[in-house]
Write a protein that holds these residues in place. Structure first.
Motif, short mmCIF file in Angstrom:
data_model
loop_
_atom_site.label_atom_id
_atom_site.label_comp_id
_atom_site.label_asym_id
_atom_site.label_seq_id
_atom_site.Cartn_x
_atom_site.Cartn_y
_atom_site.Cartn_z
N GLU A 1 -6.23 0.61 12.09
CA GLU A 1 -6.26 0.75 10.64
C GLU A 1 -5.78 -0.58 10.05
OE1 GLU A 1 -5.33 4.65 9.07
OE2 GLU A 1 -4.01 3.70 7.60
N LEU B 1 -5.42 -3.35 6.51
CA LEU B 1 -5.31 -3.52 5.07
C LEU B 1 -5.98 -4.84 4.72
CD1 LEU B 1 -4.22 -2.51 2.38
CD2 LEU B 1 -2.03 -3.60 2.91
N THR C 1 -7.89 -0.17 2.31
CA THR C 1 -7.51 0.27 3.65
C THR C 1 -8.74 0.81 4.36
OG1 THR C 1 -5.34 0.89 2.79
CG2 THR C 1 -5.91 1.69 4.98
N GLU D 1 0.81 -1.22 0.00
CA GLU D 1 0.00 0.00 0.00
C GLU D 1 0.85 1.28 0.00
OE1 GLU D 1 -4.23 1.42 0.30
OE2 GLU D 1 -3.12 -0.27 -0.51
N SER E 1 -5.53 4.44 14.20
CA SER E 1 -5.57 5.17 12.94
C SER E 1 -5.62 6.67 13.16
CB SER E 1 -6.78 4.73 12.11
OG SER E 1 -6.90 5.51 10.93
#
Length: 275
Positions: free
Chosen positions: A243, A245, A203, A68, A270
Motif C-alpha cells: 500500500e 501514498l 492512497t 493521510e 495492504s
C-alpha cells in the motif's frame, strides 16, 4: 464666438477623437505579474500563485493531515495545512484525491480554507523593453530564474485558438511582450513552483511494478486503476500488494499520474485485496 465656447468645442472634438481610439487601443494591452521559472534564450516560462476559497462543514468532507491520518475540525488552527478529499471534483467523477488546503478560519464545526491554484505562462521576450527593479534598462539576458516581473502584453488581432499546458496544468501563451520590469520578489510564486508536485495525495495498492512506473489500484474502488510514474527516488523496493501514498500535482490524464513528487510505502501488505 467667445473664447470659452471655442475651448469647450475644442475639448469636445478632442474627446470625440480620443475616446474611440482609447476604447480600441486599451483592450489590446494587458498587464501581468508573475515569477520566472525557466529561461531558454528569449523564451520565458513563468508561474503565478492563486487560490480558490471554500467554506466547509465538518461532516461534508474528509479531512486528513499530511500523513493521510483522519483529523477533526476541533484539532485545527488557522494556518494549518490539511488535505481534503475530492474538493475539486464532482461527486460523479470521484478520483479519491486529497488536495492540500490552507486553513484560514475555524468556527465551531465550520472551516474556511483556500485551495492553492498555480497558473503558468510562457512568452517570447524578443524586442521587449527590459528594466531592472530600479528602473534601469537591462538586457533580456540579465533576467534570471526567480525574478518576479511585471510585463505588458500587446494582444494579436488574430487570437491563437490552440490550448497549451504545463505538466497537466492549463498554461497561457502571451502574444507580443512590449515591456518587462523586475519587481519585488513574490516568494509565494516560488513556493508554489517548488511544491507543485506534492499538492495532492492518493492512497493505492501496487498491482504491478514496471521499469519506470507502477500500475496501481485505488483503495476505495477496485475500478480505480492508474499508472504512476516513479518519483525522483526511482524504485525504492516496490512490490505487488504494497500500500503506497502517492504525492503528485493533482492531475490525472488518461489514467496516468506523470508528475509525482514522492511515493511512500505505508504498508508492506495492504489489507485491500487485488481482484
Amino acid at each position: 464666438m467667445k473664447k470659452s465656447t471655442k475651448i469647450i468645442i475644442f475639448i469636445v472634438i478632442l474627446l470625440i477623437i480620443i475616446v474611440p481610439i482609447a476604447l480600441f487601443v486599451l483592450p489590446q494591452y494587458e498587464q501581468y505579474t508573475f515569477t520566472i521559472t525557466e529561461i531558454d534564450g528569449d523564451r520565458i516560462t513563468a508561474v503565478k500563485q492563486g487560490g480558490i476559497y471554500y467554506s466547509l462543514y465538518e461532516r461534508a468532507v474528509k479531512i486528513k493531515d499530511v500523513n493521510e491520518k483522519d483529523i477533526n475540525v476541533s484539532e485545527l488552527e488557522i494556518g494549518d495545512i490539511i488535505y481534503i478529499q475530492n474538493i475539486k471534483n464532482s461527486l460523479l467523477l470521484q478520483n479519491y484525491i486529497d488536495y492540500a488546503c490552507l486553513v484560514t478560519d475555524v468556527n465551531n464545526k465550520n472551516i474556511e480554507v483556500v485551495l492553492p491554484e498555480t497558473y503558468y505562462y510562457f512568452f517570447n521576450s524578443e524586442g521587449a523593453n527590459v528594466k531592472d527593479i530600479n528602473g534601469h534598462k537591462i538586457d533580456v539576458s540579465d533576467l534570471k530564474v526567480g525574478d518576479t516581473i511585471k510585463v505588458l502584453e500587446k494582444k494579436d488581432i488574430i487570437q491563437n485558438a490552440l490550448g497549451y499546458s504545463f505538466e497537466g496544468h492549463q498554461a497561457e501563451h502571451l502574444d507580443t511582450i512590449k515591456s518587462i520590469r523586475v519587481v519585488s520578489q513574490d516568494v509565494n510564486d516560488l513556493v508554489a513552483y517548488a511544491t507543485r508536485n506534492i499538492v495532492a495525495m492518493k492512497t493505492a495498492v501496487i498491482v504491478k511494478v514496471n521499469e519506470d512506473s507502477l500500475d496501481v489500484m485505488g483503495i476505495e474502488d477496485s475500478n480505480d486503476l492508474l499508472t504512476v510514474s516513479f518519483a525522483e527516488e526511482g524504485n525504492i523496493g516496490f512490490k505487488q500488494g504494497q500500500e503506497i501514498l502517492i504525492y503528485f500535482n493533482g492531475k490525472i490524464e488518461d489514467r496516468k499520474i506523470e508528475n509525482t513528487g514522492n511515493i511512500e510505502i505505508i504498508k508492506e501488505k495492504s489489507d485491500i485485496e487485488i481482484p
